[in-house]
Design an enzyme around this catalytic site. Structure first.
Site, PDB file in Angstrom:
ATOM      1  N   ASP A 105      34.335  -5.371  70.040  1.00 20.60           N
ATOM      2  CA  ASP A 105      34.007  -5.113  68.619  1.00 20.60           C
ATOM      3  C   ASP A 105      35.079  -5.641  67.671  1.00 20.60           C
ATOM      4  O   ASP A 105      35.276  -5.105  66.586  1.00 20.60           O
ATOM      5  CB  ASP A 105      33.796  -3.610  68.373  1.00 20.60           C
ATOM      6  CG  ASP A 105      32.854  -2.969  69.369  1.00 20.60           C
ATOM      7  OD1 ASP A 105      31.742  -3.491  69.534  1.00 20.60           O
ATOM      8  OD2 ASP A 105      33.241  -1.961  69.992  1.00 20.60           O
ATOM      9  N   LYS A 138      34.303 -11.069  66.773  1.00 19.52           N
ATOM     10  CA  LYS A 138      34.255 -12.427  67.322  1.00 19.52           C
ATOM     11  C   LYS A 138      33.147 -13.269  66.704  1.00 19.52           C
ATOM     12  O   LYS A 138      33.313 -14.464  66.482  1.00 19.52           O
ATOM     13  CB  LYS A 138      34.076 -12.353  68.846  1.00 19.52           C
ATOM     14  CG  LYS A 138      35.255 -11.717  69.565  1.00 19.52           C
ATOM     15  CD  LYS A 138      35.013 -11.600  71.061  1.00 19.52           C
ATOM     16  CE  LYS A 138      33.979 -10.551  71.408  1.00 19.52           C
ATOM     17  NZ  LYS A 138      34.394  -9.172  71.055  1.00 19.52           N
ATOM     18  N   GLY A 194      27.036  -6.830  70.766  1.00 19.53           N
ATOM     19  CA  GLY A 194      26.423  -7.323  69.539  1.00 19.53           C
ATOM     20  C   GLY A 194      27.446  -7.979  68.641  1.00 19.53           C
ATOM     21  O   GLY A 194      28.461  -7.378  68.303  1.00 19.53           O
ATOM     22  N   HIS A 195      27.212  -9.228  68.272  1.00 16.97           N
ATOM     23  CA  HIS A 195      28.093  -9.920  67.340  1.00 16.97           C
ATOM     24  C   HIS A 195      27.432  -9.924  65.971  1.00 16.97           C
ATOM     25  O   HIS A 195      26.339 -10.460  65.795  1.00 16.97           O
ATOM     26  CB  HIS A 195      28.352 -11.357  67.808  1.00 16.97           C
ATOM     27  CG  HIS A 195      29.201 -11.428  69.035  1.00 16.97           C
ATOM     28  ND1 HIS A 195      29.451 -12.596  69.717  1.00 16.97           N
ATOM     29  CD2 HIS A 195      29.870 -10.465  69.708  1.00 16.97           C
ATOM     30  CE1 HIS A 195      30.236 -12.342  70.759  1.00 16.97           C
ATOM     31  NE2 HIS A 195      30.498 -11.055  70.762  1.00 16.97           N
ATOM     32  N   GLN A 237      32.482  -8.612  74.471  1.00 22.06           N
ATOM     33  CA  GLN A 237      33.360  -7.455  74.726  1.00 22.06           C
ATOM     34  C   GLN A 237      34.826  -7.822  74.480  1.00 22.06           C
ATOM     35  O   GLN A 237      35.107  -8.626  73.609  1.00 22.06           O
ATOM     36  CB  GLN A 237      33.144  -6.909  76.152  1.00 22.06           C
ATOM     37  CG  GLN A 237      31.826  -6.189  76.328  1.00 22.06           C
ATOM     38  CD  GLN A 237      30.781  -7.034  77.029  1.00 22.06           C
ATOM     39  OE1 GLN A 237      31.062  -8.054  77.625  1.00 22.06           O
ATOM     40  NE2 GLN A 237      29.546  -6.600  76.965  1.00 22.06           N
TER      41      GLN A 237
END
Length: 423
Positions: A16, A19, A43-44, A225
């Protein structure tokens, strides 16, 4: 940009770190963006032009029209979730099929993998890892035990292979006494996703990426991650099921170590963690709550509340070492804009000893802090590092000195425009 080299971008904390935004900012410099590990539990989040997007499996370079995006062999892919994600992007005006390639060697997350995920987590009682329930762990387990279903399998003898895997999973669930589940509707959508995936170019991604490198194109490898969730080097067993470190780009895309160029390490100006597991600098007071609220620290995919704390320089030094990080990007600096003072963990104390190296176990570890003055300035509208308040410049210099690595990019807000690239 390194011609003929693959640069790697990855998280240095517990995930988180932001990225997706950095990939989106860096993408104009690259020809190819490739995701090398992880699944749809990551999730990005990207924000630009007044829109917010959450990517789960698709590389973050998809918003740049002239780029090739590759989902590598190290990724585990859920066809139904992939279809949902891709169709949402297409409906918002982003054409995918000519720009996105999927490795035939990537493993498929089956509906029964999700049931197994829930069953295994339930069986752990108080020792639960806190998975997202997306079936990631069981899929990687099948991969390692040589019993997995891969993307390439949908092209040949798929029904027979799927039925055999499903039957084996059902037998495992029965042996665990976990029989109260119904995957009929989920399975129907999953099969729709399989048909939808066939519309994309399914490739031997290792050949594709190495061809691009031979022809002088630049490649950016995107991780999911963070380093502290790596299956080998993270806070085991509270980790993910893949290698999130730089070496994972080699195995997750099929490129040699000598092809790796720059290694971009992403970190927050503070630290967060989702799920169970040790977190030495976690704050349980109003300060932690304030960081969470100001940083909107909730999971992009799950919505889970993130645990928040001060920056951990012991863990970051370790992450920089195992990844070979060449430069840092510090995200969410603006979240600390209104604090009177800022703390940074520079060492651990355990059993009466002071530790500066990251230990085998974090049990019983207490952080040793240094306190720095806050800057009490709204930085969200700044456009150059020359505008930074002196206290923030001192914070940057302190972190660079502690980590012996330069900070090249500083984020002061969620929009792609709120990004300062330092000279």
């Amino acid at each position: 940009m390194n011609q003929g080299k693959a640069d790697v971008l990855l998280g240095l904390q517990w995930g988180d770190e932001g990225k997706g935004k950095v990939v989106d900012v860096l993408t104009p410099r690259y020809n190819v963006i490739a995701r090398f590990q992880g699944g749809p539990n990551a999730g990005h989040t990207l924000e630009f032009e007044g829109q917010k997007y959450v990517l789960r499996s698709i590389p973050s370079g998809i918003f740049q029209g002239d780029k090739i995006n590759i989902i590598g062999n190290g990724v585990v892919l859920a066809p139904d979730l992939f279809m949902e994600e891709a169709m949402s992007l297409e409906q918002s005006g982003h054409e995918l099929k000519s720009r996105l390639q999927i490795s035939k060697k990537a493993h498929l997350i089956m509906p029964t993998h999700r049931v197994l995920d829930a069953a295994i987590e339930a069986s752990k009682g108080k020792n639960r890892v806190g998975t997202t329930g997306k079936g990631i762990g069981p899929t990687y387990t099948d991969k390692i035990s040589r019993a997995g279903l891969r993307v390439g399998d949908i092209l040949d003898g798929f029904e027979e292979k799927y039925a055999a895997c499903k039957a084996r999973h059902e037998q495992m669930l029965q042996s665990m006494g976990f029989t109260d589940y119904d995957i009929a509707e989920q399975e129907r959508k999953w099969m729709e996703g399989v048909a939808y995936m066939k519309q994309f170019r399914l490739v031997d991604s290792e050949h594709e990426i190495n061809r691009h490198l031979r022809e002088g194109r630049s490649v950016l490898c995107e991780g999911a991650q963070g380093t502290m969730l790596d299956i080998d080097f993270g806070s085991y067993p509270f980790v993910t099921s893949s290698n999130t470190v730089c070496a994972g780009a080699c195995t997750g895309l099929g490129i040699g170590p000598n092809k790796i160029g720059r290694v971009f390490g992403i970190m927050k100006a503070y630290c967060t963690r989702v799920g169970a597991g040790p977190f030495p600098t976690e704050l349980f007071d109003e300060t932690g709550k304030k960081i969470r609220d100001l940083g909107h620290e909730y999971g992009a995919v799950t919505g889970r509340e993130r645990r928040c704390g001060w920056i951990d320089l012991v863990a970051l030094r370790y992450s920089i070492m195992v990844n070979g990080v060449t430069e840092l990007m510090m995200m969410k600096s603006d979240v600390l804009d209104s604090f009177e003072s800022i703390k940074a963990c520079v060492a651990y104390r355990k059993n009466g000893q002071t530790l500066t190296d990251f230990p085998y176990s974090l049990d019983g570890v207490e952080p040793v802090y240094e306190t720095l003055p806050g800057w009490n300035t709204d930085m969200t509208r700044m456009t150059s590092e020359t505008e930074f308040p002196e206290a923030f410049r001192n914070y940057i210099a302190f972190i660079e000195q502690q980590l012996n690595t330069p900070i090249r990019i500083i984020s002061i807000g969620p929009d792609r425009e709120q990004t300062i690239i330092r000279s």
